[in-house]
Structure formats: structure tokens, C-alpha cells
Design a protein around this motif. Structure first.
Motif, mmCIF file in Angstrom:
data_model
loop_
_atom_site.group_PDB
_atom_site.id
_atom_site.type_symbol
_atom_site.label_atom_id
_atom_site.label_comp_id
_atom_site.label_asym_id
_atom_site.label_seq_id
_atom_site.Cartn_x
_atom_site.Cartn_y
_atom_site.Cartn_z
ATOM 1 N N LEU A 23 0.808 -1.217 0.000
ATOM 2 C CA LEU A 23 0.000 0.000 0.000
ATOM 3 C C LEU A 23 0.844 1.272 0.000
ATOM 4 O O LEU A 23 0.553 2.204 -0.766
ATOM 5 C CB LEU A 23 -0.949 -0.017 1.202
ATOM 6 C CG LEU A 23 -1.899 1.183 1.317
ATOM 7 C CD1 LEU A 23 -2.791 1.276 0.091
ATOM 8 C CD2 LEU A 23 -2.744 1.078 2.592
ATOM 9 N N VAL A 222 -17.540 -2.152 -3.433
ATOM 10 C CA VAL A 222 -16.140 -2.566 -3.570
ATOM 11 C C VAL A 222 -15.570 -3.039 -2.227
ATOM 12 O O VAL A 222 -15.099 -4.171 -2.116
ATOM 13 C CB VAL A 222 -15.284 -1.444 -4.189
ATOM 14 C CG1 VAL A 222 -13.810 -1.840 -4.216
ATOM 15 C CG2 VAL A 222 -15.762 -1.122 -5.594
ATOM 16 N N PRO A 223 -15.597 -2.213 -1.161
ATOM 17 C CA PRO A 223 -15.116 -2.727 0.133
ATOM 18 C C PRO A 223 -15.999 -3.841 0.686
ATOM 19 O O PRO A 223 -15.508 -4.732 1.391
ATOM 20 C CB PRO A 223 -15.133 -1.488 1.044
ATOM 21 C CG PRO A 223 -16.073 -0.540 0.394
ATOM 22 C CD PRO A 223 -15.955 -0.784 -1.075
ATOM 23 N N TRP A 226 -14.732 -7.024 -0.806
ATOM 24 C CA TRP A 226 -13.478 -7.425 -0.157
ATOM 25 C C TRP A 226 -13.755 -8.053 1.204
ATOM 26 O O TRP A 226 -13.176 -9.086 1.544
ATOM 27 C CB TRP A 226 -12.570 -6.201 0.005
ATOM 28 C CG TRP A 226 -11.342 -6.501 0.802
ATOM 29 C CD1 TRP A 226 -10.178 -7.055 0.359
ATOM 30 C CD2 TRP A 226 -11.175 -6.294 2.213
ATOM 31 N NE1 TRP A 226 -9.278 -7.199 1.393
ATOM 32 C CE2 TRP A 226 -9.869 -6.747 2.548
ATOM 33 C CE3 TRP A 226 -11.989 -5.782 3.212
ATOM 34 C CZ2 TRP A 226 -9.375 -6.681 3.841
ATOM 35 C CZ3 TRP A 226 -11.503 -5.715 4.516
ATOM 36 C CH2 TRP A 226 -10.197 -6.166 4.807
ATOM 37 N N GLY A 309 -9.626 -3.867 -4.836
ATOM 38 C CA GLY A 309 -8.961 -2.569 -4.890
ATOM 39 C C GLY A 309 -8.337 -2.297 -6.243
ATOM 40 O O GLY A 309 -8.502 -1.211 -6.822
#
Length: 420
Positions: A23, A222-223, A226, A309
Motif C-alpha cells: 500500500l 467494492v469494500p 473485499w 482494490g
């Protein structure tokens, strides 16, 4: 008598064959690209490349691509290749427009999801139950969806007011909103055209300006994806079906059930992307409305290395290049040629540092040609601007293909009890 002990080679762990960017490094790369973009903007005077309007349009165009990519992610993490995302999006556009015209936009959203899921059921039956080649099944679904929606449109939209055989009547809007106070301040800051600061303001401003409720839902998915796939027992079982279904079966996982669920959820995501196109993006259904976004969504998923991501970054990139076609494209694309040439110089230096001298030389030559192209022209042909999203798709996939790792059992046939 001496005994020679031969060391066993260590088994390669899943995912170790590819380099994963941490990251901090990813954030550093993004910051570097933003600085270079600001430099190019000051040199070329193409202030539109980071304007609030440009970023807002890019977000709106990235949403259906991202939803299709999320659909592909769910399916392929379970081991089923989903080339049929385009057809599922087509079904989502038609069902969304039909229900939205009849009962309102939120009903259209629900029926768009159902339409995509119905197409996914056909794909799951063919691939999971009957072990049909996944590519063949997906292509067949795309053709079937296109023909079915054209046939249905003749009976539903042709006689409706303001409708035709290729277009639905207008659908009521879900409404748009801005983040109070923040959007106006960021837009003012963006119009100052300051170095980096205005570019950051334009980027953030595009994320908080002229938002649809469906855009917020899509970004939140999206999150959520995940968390479900990487932080819940359900997600672990689903991913195990895509890595080693025989081992998953030996541990009591119903592989068929998880594959069916993943493909149906995949179709629901793609159908939601189609409903977004017909309800939010244009408020009507149009024949050929998806324009290959299902395939681009699949490319965004591959670019993101089958991770949510990375997929979001890929969808944003493709949405941005697509937005250039709508907002002063020729000038902005001409400026981006200079940006690409500079980035290729850094890419050549990195390859040389890795002692890959031949690829570094090729990259440097291409960079020089890009500099020459930029210096010799004032703008690019309109046809090139229209083709930019598809060119970027090919370039990104070709450059990132060597560092990707798909699920090990993705696309492979599976029969219950085959490990016995």
C-alpha cells in the motif's frame, strides 16, 4: 555407508508467483503520477484533464465498468470464467428500463439485477452442471442476450409513447446530490489552477459532485466485496472452490452450491451495471447501450489481479479515458501523450535497473516516438479519442499480464468426487 539427504523444494504458496505492490508503494506511485499530471497540465495548458467536471464524468462512466468487473471477480474467484458479463449487462439494461418505465427507477434497479441474474443462471447451468467450455458458454450468452432484448423491445417499447423498437420511453430519475459545502469549495479551488493542489481538489471534487444514490451504492460494493470474500467463512469457502475444488470438497464444502451462488451474484452485479446505464447514465434503454463495457469490466478485473482494490483502480482508469471522449477530448488526449511519454521514460529506467536491457530499450524508443508525436502535432484525430478506452485496455493488459495470478482452478472443469 553414507546417506545423502536431498532437500525437498519448498512448495510455492498461492500468489507468490506474482509481485504484489504494498500500500505505501502504491500510494507513492499514485502521488508521483499526480505530480507528473500537474506538470503536464501546466506545460500544455490542458486544464480539463484534472477538472472537477472531468473527474465527475469519469466516475459516472467508471461505475458500470466497475460493477461488471466485480461480477467477474465473484465468478472467477469460484473458478468459473465469465465472458458472459456483456450479455448479463445487456439484460440488465433492458429489464431495468422496462421495469423502470412501468413502476419507477428503483423497481428498474431491482429488475436489472434480476435480469442479469437470470442470464447468470443459464451460464451456471451450462458451465457448472454440464461442464460446457466457459468461453463458449459466455459468448453464446452474449449473443442470446443481444437477440432476446432486440426481440422483446419490438413488443414493449415500439408502441409506447416516445419509444421505438430500439429505444425505451424516458425513465424517471433517481436524483443527484452534492456533498453540502465541500463540492463548491473544491470546485473553486480547482479553478485556481494551482500546482498539484488544484489537481487534488479536482480529483476529490469529482467524487463528491453530482452523485447518484446508485453511484454511492456501487462504490460501497467494492469494500463490501473485499470484506465478504476475504474476511468471512463464506468467502473463504467460495475462494477455495476457485483454487482447489477437490480439496474444498474433501473438507465438506458443497462446491456446486458455491459456484452457482458466485455466478448468480456475478450476474446480479453485471445486471446492476446495466441498470445504471439505462436509468442513471442516460434515463432510457438504447440498443447497443453497453458498448463492450462488460468486456472492459473483465479487463479491469484482470488488471486488478482479481482483487477489489485493483479492480477499482482499473475501472477508474478506463472510466477516465472514456470521459475524454465527452469533454474536450482532442486537446486533453494530446496532453496525455506527453504524460505517457514521460511515464515511459521512468518505465525504461526501472527496467534498466532490473537489468532487463532489451525491454528497457524498446520502452525508451516508444517514449521518444511519443515525444516526437506530441511535438509534431497540436491535437489528435477525433477517431483516436473515441478509441482511447479500448487502446488503453489492450495496453494495460499487455503490460501487466506477466505479473498476474488468476485463481488456480479458474476455468477448469470439475466433477463431484473426481478426487476419489
Amino acid at each position: 555407508m553414507t546417506t545423502v539427504t536431498v532437500a525437498k523444494p519448498k512448495a510455492q504458496q498461492p500468489g507468490r508467483g506474482s509481485r504484489r505492490i504494498s500500500l505505501p508503494v502504491l500510494l507513492l506511485v499514485i502521488a508521483g503520477v499526480l505530480v507528473l499530471t500537474s506538470v503536464v497540465r501546466l506545460i500544455t495548458g490542458a486544464d480539463g484533464i484534472t477538472s472537477t467536471g472531468q473527474m465527475s464524468t469519469a466516475l459516472r462512466l467508471a461505475v458500470p465498468i466497475g460493477l461488471a468487473g466485480l461480477g467477474g471477480l465473484w465468478s472467477e474467484r469460484s473458478g468459473v470464467v465469465n465472458i458472459g458479463l456483456e450479455g448479463m449487462m445487456i439484460l440488465g439494461t433492458w429489464f431495468g428500463a422496462w421495469a423502470g418505465y412501468q413502476w419507477g427507477p428503483w423497481a428498474g434497479v431491482a429488475f436489472g439485477i434480476i435480469g442479469g441474474a437470470l442470464g447468470a443462471v443459464l451460464h451456471a447451468i451450462a458451465t457448472v452442471t454440464f461442464n460446457v467450455n466457459h468461453i463458449v458458454s459466455g459468448v453464446a450468452l452474449n449473443i442470446l442476450a443481444l437477440g432476446a432484448t432486440r426481440y422483446l423491445s419490438k413488443f414493449t417499447f415500439a408502441d409506447a409513447p416516445q419509444g421505438s423498437a430500439k429505444q425505451s420511453p424516458p425513465i424517471d430519475s433517481l436524483g443527484n446530490f452534492d456533498i453540502p459545502g465541500l463540492s463548491g469549495w473544491l470546485d473553486t479551488l480547482n479553478q485556481k489552477h494551482w500546482f498539484v493542489v488544484s489537481d487534488i481538489a479536482g480529483l476529490i471534487g469529482g467524487l463528491v459532485t453530482d452523485l447518484s444514490p446508485l453511484t454511492v451504492i456501487a462504490v460501497a460494493l467494492v469494500p463490501f466485496t473485499w470484506w465478504v470474500l476475504w474476511r468471512t467463512p463464506f468467502g473463504l469457502r467460495l475462494r477455495s472452490c476457485g483454487e482447489n475444488p477437490v480439496a474444498a470438497e474433501s473438507l465438506g464444502v458443497n462446491v456446486y452450491k458455491y459456484k452457482y451462488l458466485a455466478v448468480i451474484i456475478s450476474g446480479g452485479f453485471a445486471g446492476l451495471g446495466g441498470a445504471f446505464l439505462s436509468i442513471v447514465a442516460s434515463n432510457v434503454y438504447l440498443d447497443g447501450q453497453t458498448a463492450g463495457r462488460g468486456y472492459i469490466g473483465l479487463a479491469a478485473m484482470i488488471f486488478g489481479n482479481w482483487m477489489p482494490g485493483g479492480l477499482a483502480l482499473g475501472a477508474g482508469l478506463f472510466g477516465y479515458t472514456d470521459s475524454l471522449n465527452l469533454r474536450g477530448g482532442t486537446v486533453n488526449v494530446h496532453a496525455l501523450i506527453l504524460l505517457l511519454a514521460i511515464l515511459l521514460v521512468f518505465g525504461a529506467a526501472y527496467l534498466a535497473w532490473r537489468k532487463k536491457y532489451v525491454p528497457a530499450l524498446v520502452t525508451l524508443v516508444i517514449s521518444v516516438l511519443m515525444f516526437v508525436w506530441y511535438a509534431a502535432t497540436n491535437e489528435v484525430p477525433r477517431q483516436l479519442v473515441t478509441a482511447t478506452p479500448y487502446i488503453v485496455t489492450l495496453l494495460v493488459l499487455s503490460l501487466s499480464a506477466q505479473s498476474l495470478r488468476m485463481p488456480k482452478a479458474d476455468g477448469l472443469p470439475y466433477r463431484k468426487g473426481q478426487g476419489k
